[in-house]
Each structure stands twice: as structure tokens, then as C-alpha cells.
Enzyme design. Sequence first.
Site, PDB file in Angstrom:
ATOM      1  N   ASN A 153       1.366   0.399  -2.213  1.00  0.00           N
ATOM      2  CA  ASN A 153       2.730   0.424  -1.642  1.00  0.00           C
ATOM      3  C   ASN A 153       3.406   1.788  -1.721  1.00  0.00           C
ATOM      4  O   ASN A 153       4.180   2.143  -0.840  1.00  0.00           O
ATOM      5  CB  ASN A 153       3.601  -0.686  -2.242  1.00  0.00           C
ATOM      6  N   GLU A 252       2.528  -1.534 -15.211  1.00  0.00           N
ATOM      7  CA  GLU A 252       3.708  -1.702 -14.350  1.00  0.00           C
ATOM      8  C   GLU A 252       3.380  -2.854 -13.419  1.00  0.00           C
ATOM      9  O   GLU A 252       2.677  -2.687 -12.440  1.00  0.00           O
ATOM     10  CB  GLU A 252       3.994  -0.440 -13.527  1.00  0.00           C
ATOM     11  N   CYS A 286       7.863  -3.152  -6.072  1.00  0.00           N
ATOM     12  CA  CYS A 286       7.972  -4.060  -7.227  1.00  0.00           C
ATOM     13  C   CYS A 286       9.409  -4.143  -7.719  1.00  0.00           C
ATOM     14  O   CYS A 286       9.738  -5.043  -8.484  1.00  0.00           O
ATOM     15  CB  CYS A 286       7.009  -3.670  -8.326  1.00  0.00           C
ATOM     16  N   GLU A 460       7.181   4.857 -17.354  1.00  0.00           N
ATOM     17  CA  GLU A 460       6.692   5.995 -16.589  1.00  0.00           C
ATOM     18  C   GLU A 460       7.882   6.852 -16.189  1.00  0.00           C
ATOM     19  O   GLU A 460       8.950   6.326 -15.882  1.00  0.00           O
ATOM     20  CB  GLU A 460       5.946   5.521 -15.345  1.00  0.00           C
TER      21      GLU A 460
END
Length: 480
Positions: A153, A252, A286, A460
Site C-alpha cells: 500500500n 505494524e 492501516c 517506527e
Amino acid sequence: MSVNFDDLGNAYVGGAWQSTARDFPVENPATGETIARVADLDRAQIDAAIGTAAAALPAWSARSAHERAAVLKRWAAALLAGQEDGARLMTAEQGKPLAEARAEVAFAASFFEWFAEEAKRAYGEVIPSPFPSKRYSTLRQPAGVAAAITPWNFPIAMLARKAAAALAAGCTMVAKPAAETPLCALWLARLADEAQVPAGVFNVVTTSDAPAAGAAFCESGVVRVLSFTGSTAVGKLLFRQSAATVKRLALELGGNAPLLVFDDADLDVAVAGTLAAKFRNAGQTCVSANRVYVQAGIHAAYVERLVEAVRRLRVGDGRDDGVTIGPLITPKAVAKVERLVRDALARGARALIGGAPHPRGACFFEPTVLDDVRAGSALLAEEIFGPVVPVVRFETEAEAVAQANAVDVGLAAYAFTRDLSRAVRLSESLQAGIVAINEGLPSVAVAPFGGIKESGLGREGGRQGLDEYMDTKFVCLGVG
Ligand code: ADP
């Protein structure tokens, strides 16, 4: 301008382009055309790439942070210089509108810039000793070889975010991109080559056999960190597979972001924020707003304005001017969104706009707003990953927060309110790793990104992003 993809057909290992007897096709989701074929590495070839990254580790980790920073800054500069090429490649491979693809390339560059600087600040500490004969301190050292598994994505930014932190920390990396978008990862490797990232420090293994790559990374004792961005199901599998080597994991995973609109919200800000949080990348992020809870007093005005704004979205090939909603990644993704929408409608939701696949092609879905989505609808429970806004009405803040938190995941949450006390309460009560108030686009290199609950482990970006790739060593010195 057009990009030549042909030379991106090979994996990148040890600073060389590696071809294989087998390859697999990469398709443009807007048209279904095959735009390139890329090398299809097998398990043995992936194992060999891990060995290459291990061989490059001693020299890379021995470089000073300043030297590593200089390399990362060259990589950032190469991304910005190649922004237009990278964006066109990304739109052809992944489908997102060109403007978004350009923004993603700049976003990717910002991670190299940020971690180039953070590399210089990997401080240890001196700990006051309670004993006259002992001195205590800590060192922070690179964890070793890092592996990355990345999704389709954000095919450049997700990999950049991992590679920048890993290399800044002094780790070397083997990355496996999603089979839908290997070209973007290989383009990033090409820029690494141009930026003179030393051979073996950054490697890209392309494969159609994701489980083989996952097993190679998890079972390797050499790989000390595995950073994964993708679905919760695969994240759990990697977690289990990593037990044998007690590997450090950064995960993640999926979200199911609630977006709360209160009566006291600024309507313009709330509608603009919803559009940004929902329709960027056609809803395939997400952190996409997945459930929209609207307070009864503002409900009618909000849905009216939202539908007006959604009507102005333009669906099409991301390469065409003015297009704001590109294709979904595969026809399968469209089928999933269709199933979720049908289920919600069957349970009593009303489609205010959209509600069906878009005639533009096999990968397109209409931008959709469903009102009065009922509790129990799959649309509220699953990650939609498509351009659909489910609206649920609520009365009180307590009720909205309870519904927002009633899921097993917690990545992002959004709220729109002008009441300062409420904003403070929500920043504390919403169970998510990222809370955005009066804003639809929180992601930025300088701040930590990550989830709580089943949305994952680790962070992150931000100061915290470096920690994932470093070990803290305690040094005890006896003083005679
Ligand atoms: P999505 O639903 O977004 O495609 P996935 O979790 O399937 O999410 O994909 C994210 C990344 O995980 C991709 O690079 C994909 O190839 C990889 N992947 C999928 N299955 C596995 C697996 N069994 N082991 C390791 N990686 C996997």
C-alpha cells in the site's frame, strides 16, 4: 515522461542485480496490464542473501554514525531528485493518484533525512554507582542483520522507514517487498546503488513465495530483527515462527481506526479530516478511518457535507489529471469491500452515495458513504481497505469512546472537537498508538508510529524508531 521498468526485473543482492530462471509478473491494477516481470527467488537464494547481509555487517557497523549519516543523506537526495520517476512507477504499479505517489516519495526521503540525524544521537549513559569500586555505563550497538517484509500500500515509504532506521543504527538489511509491488522496492535499491550504499548493506529479495521468505528470515539465527508491516494474521504467524530464534520483532499490523465527530466540531475541519483519513490511497492504509461515529446534534449537517465532498472525488487511472481515487490493488480486494458493504446494507444501513463496484474496471469501487450502520455489521469489525465510510450515530462521549475502544486492535484514532478539555480526555481515553485530534493525516517521520493491542509491537519513525534496531549493552567496570 515514462519510466523504463525493464531494468528493474532483477533482485538486488550484494550490490549486484540478480536474475533467476523463474520470474513473476507485476500488473498495473488500473488496467490489468503486465508492466514487468521480476526475479522469483527461492528459499536457497533468500538464505544466500541473508549471508550476504551478514558478511557486510562488520564493516558497516564499524563506520561512524557520521559516515552512515552521509550515506543516508545521499539516498534521501537521490529520492528527491528522482521523485517524478518514482511517483510514475508507483502509480503504474500500485495505482494511487500521482499526487499521492509524489507525496509518498518525499515522505520516504524524510525518513532517510531524519534517521541520518538520529544516527548521531544514539546515546548511551553513565549510571551513578552505589559502590565506590564499580562504574556503570551503557552502550547502544547495532542489533545485527535486520529483515523487512513490506506491504504494497505504501511500497516505497514503508521500506524506506525500515531501511533508514536499520542502516542508521548500523544494521544491514534484507528486504522482501510484497509481490504486487516489487518494482518500487527495486527502484529504492537502484537509488541506494547510486547513493553508494556499500554492497550487501541493503538487499532486496523479490519472490512470489512469501512464506518461504518469512521462514528464511524467522529461522535464521543471523537475522536478529524482523520488521514487518502487513496483516495481523501474517504478523501472528511471524511472531510464532520467530520464537525458536528469540528474534526481535517490530510488527505494524492492521488497525480499525475510529473517527469521532462531536457536536462541537468545526464542520469544515471534520469533513476535510474525514476525507483525508478515509480516502487517501482509496482507503487502503492501516490508519484509514474505518468506523465514523457522529454525535446526534451534528449528524445531519455532517453527512450532508460529507456526501457533497465525496461526490466531488474523481475515480480513475491514477496517472490521469484530476483523479483522486485510483483502483484497489486487486479484484479480490474489490470483492471483499463489496461483501462488507452488502452485509451492512442487509443489516439495515443506508447508502447515501456509492455502494457498489465502479464500472471503470475490475479493481475499482465507488466512493461510498453508508449511514446508520448497525452494530454487528462486518464493516465495523473488519479492516475495510476501500473507499467506504460507515457512519454510526451516538449520543454521549462515554458511549462513543466505549464503542471506539471495543476492538482488539489499536493503531490510529481520530476525533473532531473544539472543546479543549474533551480533546485532552480523548487523547488519554482512546486506545490507540496514534491519536489525531482535528487532523486526518498524522503520519510524519519525526514522531513514533505504531499500535497497541493486536495492532503490533514497536514504533517506527521518531526518536523511538532507532531503538528497534539497537541493543543496549550494560558495562560494569571494576575500579581498583
Ligand atoms: P495484505 O493483506 O496487506 O496483502 P499481507 O500480510 O498478506 O497483507 O502482506 C504483507 C506482506 O507480508 C507482503 O510482503 C506479503 O508478501 C507478506 N506475506 C504474506 N504471507 C506471508 C507469510 N506467510 N510469511 C511471510 N510473509 C508473508
